[in-house]
Motif scaffolding. Structure first.
Motif, PDB file in Angstrom:
ATOM      1  N   ARG A  99       0.834  -1.209   0.000  1.00 45.23           N
ATOM      2  CA  ARG A  99       0.000   0.000   0.000  1.00 45.23           C
ATOM      3  C   ARG A  99       0.866   1.256   0.000  1.00 45.23           C
ATOM      4  NH1 ARG A  99      -5.321   1.558   1.356  1.00 45.23           N
ATOM      5  NH2 ARG A  99      -5.430   3.778   0.885  1.00 45.23           N
ATOM      6  N   TRP A 100       1.929   1.262   0.795  1.00 47.76           N
ATOM      7  CA  TRP A 100       2.828   2.418   0.811  1.00 47.76           C
ATOM      8  C   TRP A 100       3.519   2.596  -0.539  1.00 47.76           C
ATOM      9  CZ3 TRP A 100       5.338   0.599   6.010  1.00 47.76           C
ATOM     10  CH2 TRP A 100       4.429   0.831   7.052  1.00 47.76           C
ATOM     11  N   LEU A 101       3.887   1.505  -1.178  1.00 52.46           N
ATOM     12  CA  LEU A 101       4.526   1.584  -2.489  1.00 52.46           C
ATOM     13  C   LEU A 101       3.576   2.172  -3.530  1.00 52.46           C
ATOM     14  CD1 LEU A 101       6.927   0.940  -4.337  1.00 52.46           C
ATOM     15  CD2 LEU A 101       6.005  -1.368  -4.591  1.00 52.46           C
ATOM     16  N   LEU A 102       2.315   1.730  -3.507  1.00 50.39           N
ATOM     17  CA  LEU A 102       1.330   2.270  -4.445  1.00 50.39           C
ATOM     18  C   LEU A 102       1.045   3.738  -4.162  1.00 50.39           C
ATOM     19  CD1 LEU A 102      -1.191  -0.728  -4.650  1.00 50.39           C
ATOM     20  CD2 LEU A 102       0.586  -0.086  -6.299  1.00 50.39           C
ATOM     21  N   ASN A 103       1.027   4.122  -2.881  1.00 49.97           N
ATOM     22  CA  ASN A 103       0.845   5.537  -2.552  1.00 49.97           C
ATOM     23  C   ASN A 103       1.976   6.387  -3.109  1.00 49.97           C
ATOM     24  OD1 ASN A 103      -1.479   4.904  -1.133  1.00 49.97           O
ATOM     25  ND2 ASN A 103      -0.450   4.859   0.858  1.00 49.97           N
ATOM     26  N   THR A 104       3.201   5.895  -2.975  1.00 50.45           N
ATOM     27  CA  THR A 104       4.349   6.634  -3.489  1.00 50.45           C
ATOM     28  C   THR A 104       4.276   6.764  -5.002  1.00 50.45           C
ATOM     29  OG1 THR A 104       5.669   5.764  -1.654  1.00 50.45           O
ATOM     30  CG2 THR A 104       6.859   6.745  -3.500  1.00 50.45           C
ATOM     31  N   THR A 236       9.919  13.943  -5.065  1.00 49.27           N
ATOM     32  CA  THR A 236       8.637  13.441  -4.577  1.00 49.27           C
ATOM     33  C   THR A 236       8.783  12.051  -3.964  1.00 49.27           C
ATOM     34  OG1 THR A 236       7.548  14.678  -6.349  1.00 49.27           O
ATOM     35  CG2 THR A 236       6.227  13.043  -5.206  1.00 49.27           C
ATOM     36  N   TRP A 237       9.607  11.209  -4.571  1.00 45.78           N
ATOM     37  CA  TRP A 237       9.801   9.849  -4.067  1.00 45.78           C
ATOM     38  C   TRP A 237      10.436   9.859  -2.679  1.00 45.78           C
ATOM     39  CZ3 TRP A 237       8.475   5.365  -6.857  1.00 45.78           C
ATOM     40  CH2 TRP A 237       8.888   4.146  -6.281  1.00 45.78           C
ATOM     41  N   ASP A 251      -2.596   4.452   6.146  1.00 45.28           N
ATOM     42  CA  ASP A 251      -2.957   3.941   4.823  1.00 45.28           C
ATOM     43  C   ASP A 251      -2.555   4.881   3.696  1.00 45.28           C
ATOM     44  OD1 ASP A 251      -4.009   1.620   5.875  1.00 45.28           O
ATOM     45  OD2 ASP A 251      -6.053   2.406   5.992  1.00 45.28           O
ATOM     46  N   TRP A 252      -2.275   6.157   4.004  1.00 42.96           N
ATOM     47  CA  TRP A 252      -1.856   7.113   2.981  1.00 42.96           C
ATOM     48  C   TRP A 252      -0.378   7.441   3.061  1.00 42.96           C
ATOM     49  CZ3 TRP A 252      -4.808   7.301  -0.921  1.00 42.96           C
ATOM     50  CH2 TRP A 252      -6.186   7.281  -0.804  1.00 42.96           C
ATOM     51  N   TYR A 253       0.352   6.725   3.911  1.00 38.79           N
ATOM     52  CA  TYR A 253       1.785   6.989   4.043  1.00 38.79           C
ATOM     53  C   TYR A 253       2.529   6.663   2.748  1.00 38.79           C
ATOM     54  CZ  TYR A 253       1.785   7.573   9.147  1.00 38.79           C
ATOM     55  OH  TYR A 253       1.594   8.028  10.425  1.00 38.79           O
ATOM     56  N   SER A 282      14.156  -0.440   2.346  1.00 41.27           N
ATOM     57  CA  SER A 282      14.951   0.680   1.839  1.00 41.27           C
ATOM     58  C   SER A 282      15.626   0.323   0.522  1.00 41.27           C
ATOM     59  CB  SER A 282      16.010   1.079   2.873  1.00 41.27           C
ATOM     60  OG  SER A 282      15.400   1.465   4.091  1.00 41.27           O
ATOM     61  N   LEU A 283      16.120  -0.916   0.411  1.00 42.11           N
ATOM     62  CA  LEU A 283      16.737  -1.344  -0.851  1.00 42.11           C
ATOM     63  C   LEU A 283      15.707  -1.390  -1.972  1.00 42.11           C
ATOM     64  CD1 LEU A 283      19.191  -2.419  -2.390  1.00 42.11           C
ATOM     65  CD2 LEU A 283      18.545  -4.720  -1.651  1.00 42.11           C
ATOM     66  N   ILE A 284      14.523  -1.922  -1.673  1.00 40.21           N
ATOM     67  CA  ILE A 284      13.460  -1.959  -2.682  1.00 40.21           C
ATOM     68  C   ILE A 284      13.052  -0.543  -3.083  1.00 40.21           C
ATOM     69  CG2 ILE A 284      11.087  -2.706  -3.113  1.00 40.21           C
ATOM     70  CD1 ILE A 284      11.582  -5.019  -1.188  1.00 40.21           C
ATOM     71  N   THR A 285      13.117   0.388  -2.143  1.00 34.00           N
ATOM     72  CA  THR A 285      12.712   1.764  -2.419  1.00 34.00           C
ATOM     73  C   THR A 285      13.640   2.459  -3.397  1.00 34.00           C
ATOM     74  OG1 THR A 285      11.701   1.931  -0.225  1.00 34.00           O
ATOM     75  CG2 THR A 285      12.238   3.992  -1.345  1.00 34.00           C
ATOM     76  N   ILE A 286      14.945   2.210  -3.295  1.00 33.11           N
ATOM     77  CA  ILE A 286      15.891   2.933  -4.150  1.00 33.11           C
ATOM     78  C   ILE A 286      16.091   2.261  -5.503  1.00 33.11           C
ATOM     79  CG2 ILE A 286      17.093   3.796  -2.130  1.00 33.11           C
ATOM     80  CD1 ILE A 286      19.340   1.824  -2.752  1.00 33.11           C
ATOM     81  N   LEU A 287      15.660   1.030  -5.674  1.00 30.76           N
ATOM     82  CA  LEU A 287      15.864   0.349  -6.957  1.00 30.76           C
ATOM     83  C   LEU A 287      15.189   1.064  -8.130  1.00 30.76           C
ATOM     84  CD1 LEU A 287      15.656  -3.463  -6.013  1.00 30.76           C
ATOM     85  CD2 LEU A 287      17.684  -2.094  -6.553  1.00 30.76           C
TER      86      LEU A 287
END
Length: 311
Positions: A99-104, A236-237, A251-253, A282-287
């Motif tokens: 959910r956080w990934l989709l929000n981002t 933004t990311w 849920d909106w984070y 964190s690794l998944i976030t920066i990929l």
């Protein structure tokens, strides 16, 4: 008895027709830049400074929660738990990480995409059209670039709270639509990349302003558009402070705020530390950011270099 005559060696004098030889300095050809040991050492230190945290992050994602505390940070542990950490990251707490990934992604597509569109339109208009107050607009844009975003966060929060938009996705998306640096970059790029003669030729041929913009101008602005979109996407990311003061509902984070909430669990009473999931997340976030920069590097490098060489 004649005394011996001592003869001294006389330096050879060049003849009138011959010129003295001068040592010519070595010239470096344009194709072979001069090597600098100091610059090489400094570049190596910067590279080391950049890659060591990334290496630590990659190595730490292969460890369990216990392995993080009982092993050296820059070396692997006995158990290779990378795939288990990835699976647990997406399934922990009912899959809230997804959910956080989709929000981002939502904030980036709408916020950063809208900021890029507005920067392209505004930069092209400021570069190629004359209107009253253009100098004032330039001063406002330069001033806005100098103001940090954190200085505007509290006034933005007060304004959005009066409008009833806090704790909604719009409280993150709407401020992301404004990018003074992106506007200034597109202004400079459009001034150099779009010839005035080409615009006049399109208008003489009967093309309207919209057709000229979409068929003539946009292809020329492609490197600048990619550069601005990358900068706004990264901003933004990685946005943290604005969602922190605007959002209360987990849920909106975005990912930055969600991973911070996981990291803070260890400090709460009865909270379970999940540092292995924080590191894996964190690794998944920066990929995606690394992939975007590598795939689009030829565009954003040319976009940053626009205007650096005067013809």
């Amino acid at each position: 008895m004649s005394s011996p005559v001592t003869t001294l060696a006389q330096p050879s004098v060049p003849s009138a027709g011959s010129a003295p030889r001068l040592r010519t300095p070595r010239r470096h050809s344009p194709g072979r830049p001069r090597r600098s040991v100091l610059l090489t050492v400094l570049t190596g230190l910067v590279l080391l400074y950049s890659l060591v945290p990334l290496a630590w992050l990659i190595i730490s994602t292969t460890k369990t929660q216990e392995g993080l505390a009982h092993s050296f940070g820059l070396w692997f542990n006995g158990d290779f738990a990378l795939w288990d950490n990835i699976r647990e990251t997406f399934t922990y707490s009912d899959g809230v990480f997804t959910r956080w990934l989709l929000n981002t992604v939502l904030y980036v597509v709408v916020g950063a995409g809208g900021a890029t569109l507005l920067a392209v339109l505004g930069g092209y208009a400021l570069a190629k059209f004359k209107f009253p107050g253009k100098r004032a607009v330039f001063a406002v844009v330069i001033g806005a670039v100098a103001v940090p975003g954190t200085a505007l966060a509290v006034p933005t929060f007060l304004m959005f709270s009066k409008m009833g938009l806090t704790d909604t996705p719009w409280s993150v998306i709407i401020p992301s639509l404004i990018s003074p640096f992106g506007l200034y970059l597109m202004w400079v790029f459009a001034s150099e990349a779009v010839p005035d003669e080409l615009l006049e030729a399109a208008r003489i041929d009967g093309a309207g302003e919209l057709r000229t913009f979409f068929q003539v101008v946009l292809p020329l602005l492609a490197p600048g558009i990619v550069t601005v979109s990358l900068f706004t996407m990264v901003a933004t990311w990685n946005n943290y402070f604005l969602p922190l003061i605007m959002l209360k509902d987990p849920d909106w984070y975005p990912l930055t705020l969600g991973l911070n909430s996981w990291n803070a669990q260890a400090a709460t009473a009865g909270g379970t530390p999940v540092f292995n999931l924080v590191i894996t997340g964190s690794l998944i976030t920066i990929l995606p950011l690394i992939a975007a920069f590598l795939l689009l590097q030829k565009y954003w490098q040319s976009g940053l270099a626009a205007g650096s060489v005067k013809e």
